[in-house]
Design a protein around this motif. Sequence first.
Motif, PDB file in Angstrom:
ATOM      1  N   PHE A 255     -48.741 -14.892  20.981  1.00  0.00           N
ATOM      2  CA  PHE A 255     -49.279 -15.777  19.958  1.00  0.00           C
ATOM      3  C   PHE A 255     -50.514 -16.494  20.507  1.00  0.00           C
ATOM      4  CE2 PHE A 255     -44.951 -15.196  18.535  1.00  0.00           C
ATOM      5  CZ  PHE A 255     -45.020 -15.278  17.166  1.00  0.00           C
ATOM      6  N   THR A 256     -51.586 -16.508  19.701  1.00  0.00           N
ATOM      7  CA  THR A 256     -52.815 -17.229  20.047  1.00  0.00           C
ATOM      8  C   THR A 256     -53.206 -18.118  18.872  1.00  0.00           C
ATOM      9  OG1 THR A 256     -53.570 -15.358  21.394  1.00  0.00           O
ATOM     10  CG2 THR A 256     -55.210 -17.028  20.793  1.00  0.00           C
ATOM     11  N   PRO A 257     -53.221 -19.453  19.051  1.00  0.00           N
ATOM     12  CA  PRO A 257     -52.815 -20.175  20.259  1.00  0.00           C
ATOM     13  C   PRO A 257     -51.318 -20.067  20.496  1.00  0.00           C
ATOM     14  CG  PRO A 257     -53.150 -21.687  18.427  1.00  0.00           C
ATOM     15  CD  PRO A 257     -53.613 -20.360  17.947  1.00  0.00           C
ATOM     16  N   PRO A 258     -50.857 -20.474  21.693  1.00  0.00           N
ATOM     17  CA  PRO A 258     -49.410 -20.426  21.968  1.00  0.00           C
ATOM     18  C   PRO A 258     -48.635 -21.261  20.952  1.00  0.00           C
ATOM     19  CG  PRO A 258     -50.655 -20.827  23.984  1.00  0.00           C
ATOM     20  CD  PRO A 258     -51.636 -20.967  22.856  1.00  0.00           C
ATOM     21  N   LEU A 259     -47.378 -20.922  20.783  1.00  0.00           N
ATOM     22  CA  LEU A 259     -46.549 -21.665  19.846  1.00  0.00           C
ATOM     23  C   LEU A 259     -46.452 -23.129  20.268  1.00  0.00           C
ATOM     24  CD1 LEU A 259     -43.643 -19.130  19.232  1.00  0.00           C
ATOM     25  CD2 LEU A 259     -45.612 -19.605  17.767  1.00  0.00           C
ATOM     26  N   PRO A 260     -46.423 -24.051  19.299  1.00  0.00           N
ATOM     27  CA  PRO A 260     -46.354 -25.473  19.622  1.00  0.00           C
ATOM     28  C   PRO A 260     -45.033 -25.852  20.288  1.00  0.00           C
ATOM     29  CG  PRO A 260     -46.090 -25.135  17.260  1.00  0.00           C
ATOM     30  CD  PRO A 260     -46.471 -23.817  17.846  1.00  0.00           C
ATOM     31  N   ARG A 261     -44.999 -27.032  20.859  1.00  0.00           N
ATOM     32  CA  ARG A 261     -43.838 -27.490  21.617  1.00  0.00           C
ATOM     33  C   ARG A 261     -42.558 -27.431  20.777  1.00  0.00           C
ATOM     34  NH1 ARG A 261     -43.590 -33.627  23.593  1.00  0.00           N
ATOM     35  NH2 ARG A 261     -43.291 -33.876  21.339  1.00  0.00           N
ATOM     36  N   GLN A 262     -42.643 -27.811  19.521  1.00  0.00           N
ATOM     37  CA  GLN A 262     -41.464 -27.801  18.668  1.00  0.00           C
ATOM     38  C   GLN A 262     -40.821 -26.424  18.619  1.00  0.00           C
ATOM     39  OE1 GLN A 262     -41.915 -27.606  14.333  1.00  0.00           O
ATOM     40  NE2 GLN A 262     -40.679 -29.478  14.176  1.00  0.00           N
ATOM     41  N   LYS A 263     -41.642 -25.381  18.517  1.00  0.00           N
ATOM     42  CA  LYS A 263     -41.105 -24.022  18.478  1.00  0.00           C
ATOM     43  C   LYS A 263     -40.528 -23.629  19.834  1.00  0.00           C
ATOM     44  CE  LYS A 263     -42.123 -23.334  14.234  1.00  0.00           C
ATOM     45  NZ  LYS A 263     -41.089 -23.758  13.292  1.00  0.00           N
ATOM     46  N   ARG A 264     -41.182 -24.007  20.899  1.00  0.00           N
ATOM     47  CA  ARG A 264     -40.663 -23.681  22.230  1.00  0.00           C
ATOM     48  C   ARG A 264     -39.322 -24.380  22.459  1.00  0.00           C
ATOM     49  NH1 ARG A 264     -46.053 -24.924  23.592  1.00  0.00           N
ATOM     50  NH2 ARG A 264     -45.377 -26.744  24.800  1.00  0.00           N
ATOM     51  N   GLU A 265     -39.205 -25.609  21.996  1.00  0.00           N
ATOM     52  CA  GLU A 265     -37.931 -26.327  22.116  1.00  0.00           C
ATOM     53  C   GLU A 265     -36.847 -25.637  21.292  1.00  0.00           C
ATOM     54  OE1 GLU A 265     -38.896 -30.234  20.790  1.00  0.00           O
ATOM     55  OE2 GLU A 265     -39.653 -30.902  22.749  1.00  0.00           O
ATOM     56  N   ALA A 266     -37.221 -25.172  20.117  1.00  0.00           N
ATOM     57  CA  ALA A 266     -36.255 -24.472  19.274  1.00  0.00           C
ATOM     58  C   ALA A 266     -35.747 -23.210  19.966  1.00  0.00           C
ATOM     59  CB  ALA A 266     -36.891 -24.124  17.930  1.00  0.00           C
ATOM     60  N   LEU A 267     -36.657 -22.434  20.524  1.00  0.00           N
ATOM     61  CA  LEU A 267     -36.271 -21.185  21.185  1.00  0.00           C
ATOM     62  C   LEU A 267     -35.409 -21.458  22.410  1.00  0.00           C
ATOM     63  CD1 LEU A 267     -39.609 -19.172  20.908  1.00  0.00           C
ATOM     64  CD2 LEU A 267     -37.571 -18.998  19.477  1.00  0.00           C
ATOM     65  N   ALA A 268     -35.668 -22.562  23.109  1.00  0.00           N
ATOM     66  CA  ALA A 268     -34.866 -22.908  24.280  1.00  0.00           C
ATOM     67  C   ALA A 268     -33.468 -23.385  23.891  1.00  0.00           C
ATOM     68  CB  ALA A 268     -35.578 -23.988  25.095  1.00  0.00           C
ATOM     69  N   GLY A 269     -33.319 -23.883  22.673  1.00  0.00           N
ATOM     70  CA  GLY A 269     -32.038 -24.416  22.237  1.00  0.00           C
ATOM     71  C   GLY A 269     -31.118 -23.394  21.605  1.00  0.00           C
ATOM     72  N   LEU A 270     -31.595 -22.160  21.470  1.00  0.00           N
ATOM     73  CA  LEU A 270     -30.800 -21.094  20.875  1.00  0.00           C
ATOM     74  C   LEU A 270     -30.610 -19.970  21.883  1.00  0.00           C
ATOM     75  CD1 LEU A 270     -32.598 -20.965  17.404  1.00  0.00           C
ATOM     76  CD2 LEU A 270     -30.405 -22.071  17.907  1.00  0.00           C
ATOM     77  N   LYS A 271     -29.598 -19.162  21.681  1.00  0.00           N
ATOM     78  CA  LYS A 271     -29.314 -18.053  22.583  1.00  0.00           C
ATOM     79  C   LYS A 271     -28.981 -16.830  21.744  1.00  0.00           C
ATOM     80  CE  LYS A 271     -26.501 -16.930  26.644  1.00  0.00           C
ATOM     81  NZ  LYS A 271     -26.180 -15.561  26.253  1.00  0.00           N
ATOM     82  N   MET A 272     -29.489 -15.695  22.170  1.00  0.00           N
ATOM     83  CA  MET A 272     -29.174 -14.439  21.477  1.00  0.00           C
ATOM     84  C   MET A 272     -27.890 -13.865  22.056  1.00  0.00           C
ATOM     85  SD  MET A 272     -30.451 -12.752  18.976  1.00  0.00           S
ATOM     86  CE  MET A 272     -30.983 -11.204  18.229  1.00  0.00           C
ATOM     87  N   GLY A 273     -26.839 -13.834  21.274  1.00  0.00           N
ATOM     88  CA  GLY A 273     -25.562 -13.324  21.758  1.00  0.00           C
ATOM     89  C   GLY A 273     -25.561 -11.808  21.858  1.00  0.00           C
ATOM     90  N   PRO A 274     -24.918 -11.262  22.898  1.00  0.00           N
ATOM     91  CA  PRO A 274     -24.796  -9.803  23.008  1.00  0.00           C
ATOM     92  C   PRO A 274     -23.743  -9.281  22.043  1.00  0.00           C
ATOM     93  CG  PRO A 274     -23.624 -10.852  24.812  1.00  0.00           C
ATOM     94  CD  PRO A 274     -24.266 -11.963  24.021  1.00  0.00           C
ATOM     95  N   VAL A 275     -24.077  -8.259  21.296  1.00  0.00           N
ATOM     96  CA  VAL A 275     -23.142  -7.665  20.335  1.00  0.00           C
ATOM     97  C   VAL A 275     -23.169  -6.148  20.491  1.00  0.00           C
ATOM     98  CG1 VAL A 275     -22.609  -7.283  17.902  1.00  0.00           C
ATOM     99  CG2 VAL A 275     -23.349  -9.541  18.659  1.00  0.00           C
ATOM    100  N   ILE A 276     -21.984  -5.563  20.614  1.00  0.00           N
ATOM    101  CA  ILE A 276     -21.852  -4.112  20.721  1.00  0.00           C
ATOM    102  C   ILE A 276     -20.772  -3.655  19.750  1.00  0.00           C
ATOM    103  CG2 ILE A 276     -21.179  -2.192  22.228  1.00  0.00           C
ATOM    104  CD1 ILE A 276     -22.231  -3.772  24.567  1.00  0.00           C
ATOM    105  N   LYS A 277     -21.004  -2.510  19.135  1.00  0.00           N
ATOM    106  CA  LYS A 277     -19.978  -1.872  18.319  1.00  0.00           C
ATOM    107  C   LYS A 277     -19.585  -0.549  18.968  1.00  0.00           C
ATOM    108  CE  LYS A 277     -20.588  -3.630  13.645  1.00  0.00           C
ATOM    109  NZ  LYS A 277     -20.781  -3.256  12.233  1.00  0.00           N
ATOM    110  N   LEU A 278     -18.285  -0.304  19.041  1.00  0.00           N
ATOM    111  CA  LEU A 278     -17.751   0.970  19.484  1.00  0.00           C
ATOM    112  C   LEU A 278     -17.151   1.646  18.255  1.00  0.00           C
ATOM    113  CD1 LEU A 278     -15.923  -0.225  22.723  1.00  0.00           C
ATOM    114  CD2 LEU A 278     -18.277   0.557  22.491  1.00  0.00           C
ATOM    115  N   VAL A 279     -17.741   2.740  17.824  1.00  0.00           N
ATOM    116  CA  VAL A 279     -17.358   3.371  16.558  1.00  0.00           C
ATOM    117  C   VAL A 279     -16.693   4.717  16.851  1.00  0.00           C
ATOM    118  CG1 VAL A 279     -18.142   4.024  14.260  1.00  0.00           C
ATOM    119  CG2 VAL A 279     -19.393   2.276  15.541  1.00  0.00           C
ATOM    120  N   TYR A 280     -15.492   4.893  16.289  1.00  0.00           N
ATOM    121  CA  TYR A 280     -14.686   6.081  16.559  1.00  0.00           C
ATOM    122  C   TYR A 280     -14.332   6.791  15.247  1.00  0.00           C
ATOM    123  CZ  TYR A 280     -13.770   3.745  21.051  1.00  0.00           C
ATOM    124  OH  TYR A 280     -13.888   3.112  22.268  1.00  0.00           O
TER     125      TYR A 280
END
Length: 429
Positions: A255-280
Motif C-alpha cells: 500500500f502506498t502510502p502505508p496503511l494508517p496506524r488505526q489499520k495497523r492496530e486492527a491487523l495486530a489485534g486479529l489473528k487468522m485461525g488455521p482451518v483444515i478440512k479432511l474430506v472422505y
Amino acid sequence: MKVIVIGAGIAGLSAAYHLKGAGIEATVLEARDRIGGRVWTNRDFADIPVEFGAELIHGRSPAVNTWAWIDKLGLRTWHWNKRDDSMIRTEDGDWLTMGEARAEDAELEVTRTWELDDAPEPRDDEDLGSYLRRIGFSDRQLRYVQRSFANAEGERMEWLNAAAHLQPPPDTSGGPRGVDSDGADEYSDFRILDGYDSYYERLADGLDIRLNCDVRAIDWTDDVQVIVDSGKSYAADAAVITLPLGVLQSDRVRFTPPLPRQKREALAGLKMGPVIKLVYLFDEPLLEPSIGAIYAKGNPPMWWSPSLGRASCATVWTGYVTGDYAREMLALGEDAALKKGLETLRAELGELTLQFAKARWVNWPADPYALGGYSVCRPGHYDAREKLTQATPPLFWAGEASAPHHLTAMVHGAYFTGQRAAREIMGDA
C-alpha cells in the motif's frame, strides 16, 4: 464514479452487486481462477456438491441475508437438528446422541446453551479459557468447549477474546452465535443442498469480474491505482478492499502510502485461525441415515456428512479441524493427516477395518490467497474489527474480518460487509 473491488469472495461480490444496483461502475479483481473465495463448492469429488470452504447457513433470523437469495433462487436446504442428528463421544466414553448426552450431563449442557446465569461479564483482556475457569468451568467442561465451540470459532481458547467470542447476536437473549438452543431455527445450521455455488454464481451474474488478477500494489495517494502481477494497472476513484486477514497481515500487497496506524492496530489485534478440512468418500453409509454429524474425542473432533438429506450413491464425511488440532495435522502432511482422521473415525465407530474410496484435505493455511480459515479476535483487542471497518477514502473495507463480532466467520457476515462498503461509497460519491 468508478470503483475497483479487490476480491471476488462473498464480500467482494456483494459490494459489486450493490454498487451496480446503484448505477456505479465496479470492476472486481480476483487472484484465483474462480469466484467465491473461501466459499468453494466442488462438484468432482462425489456425486453431490461438496463444500471445500464455508459449508452452512448459520441461523434463520432476519439478519441472515442468505435466506433472501435462497428464497429468490428457489434453492433447497436441509436443517441440521444437532440434538438428534449428531452423535457424541462423551468425556466418560459413552456414545450418545447429542440430545441424550445433554439431558444426562449438566456440564455439557452449559457448553451448548451458554446460559451462564449471573456470571460476571468477561474483560477485554481475558481469553476464553481464563474467563471460563474464573467463572467455575471444570477441566471436563473446558475439554468440551475446545472440542466443539472453540474449534468452530477457529482457534485454541487462549487466542480467543472472551468478550468478543461470547458476544450474543443483537436483540437476543440466547447464547453466542453459532450455538444451537434446543434446535430453534434462529440458532440452528442449514445446508444448501444445491451447493453454495448455486448462490454465489447467481450473485455474480452480470458483474465485471477479472480472474487471475493477483493484486500486488495499491496506490491510494489521491485516487486509486491498482497493479496486478502481470504489471497491468487499473485506475478508479475508490476501491473496496476485501482481502482476507491473512493476506493483509502478510504484506503480499503493498500500500502506498502505508496503511494508517488505526489499520495497523486492527491487523495486530486479529489473528487468522488455521482451518483444515479432511474430506472422505466411502462406498457405504457409516451410520444410520438420520445421523449427519459426530463430535469425537480424537482429531478431528468435529465431523459432518453433506450426504445427509440427499439421494447419493456413496457417503461423504468431512472432518473439521482448527487451532492446535489443525497444527497437529499440518505437521503430519496430507497423507498422514488423512490416515489419522481415518483412525479417529474407526475408533469412534468401532470399525477397525474401515477404508475410504478416496480422500482429500483442504489446507486453507497453505492457500496463498487466504493464508488461513477465518479471523479471531485476540484478547485485549475487542475494538480491532471496528478499527478495520472504518473507511479511509478512497479505500473502503469489507470482508469477513471486518464484520461485527457476531457475524464473523459466516457467509452472511461477509455479504453484510460488502453491502456496508457499497453504501459508504454511495454516500461518499
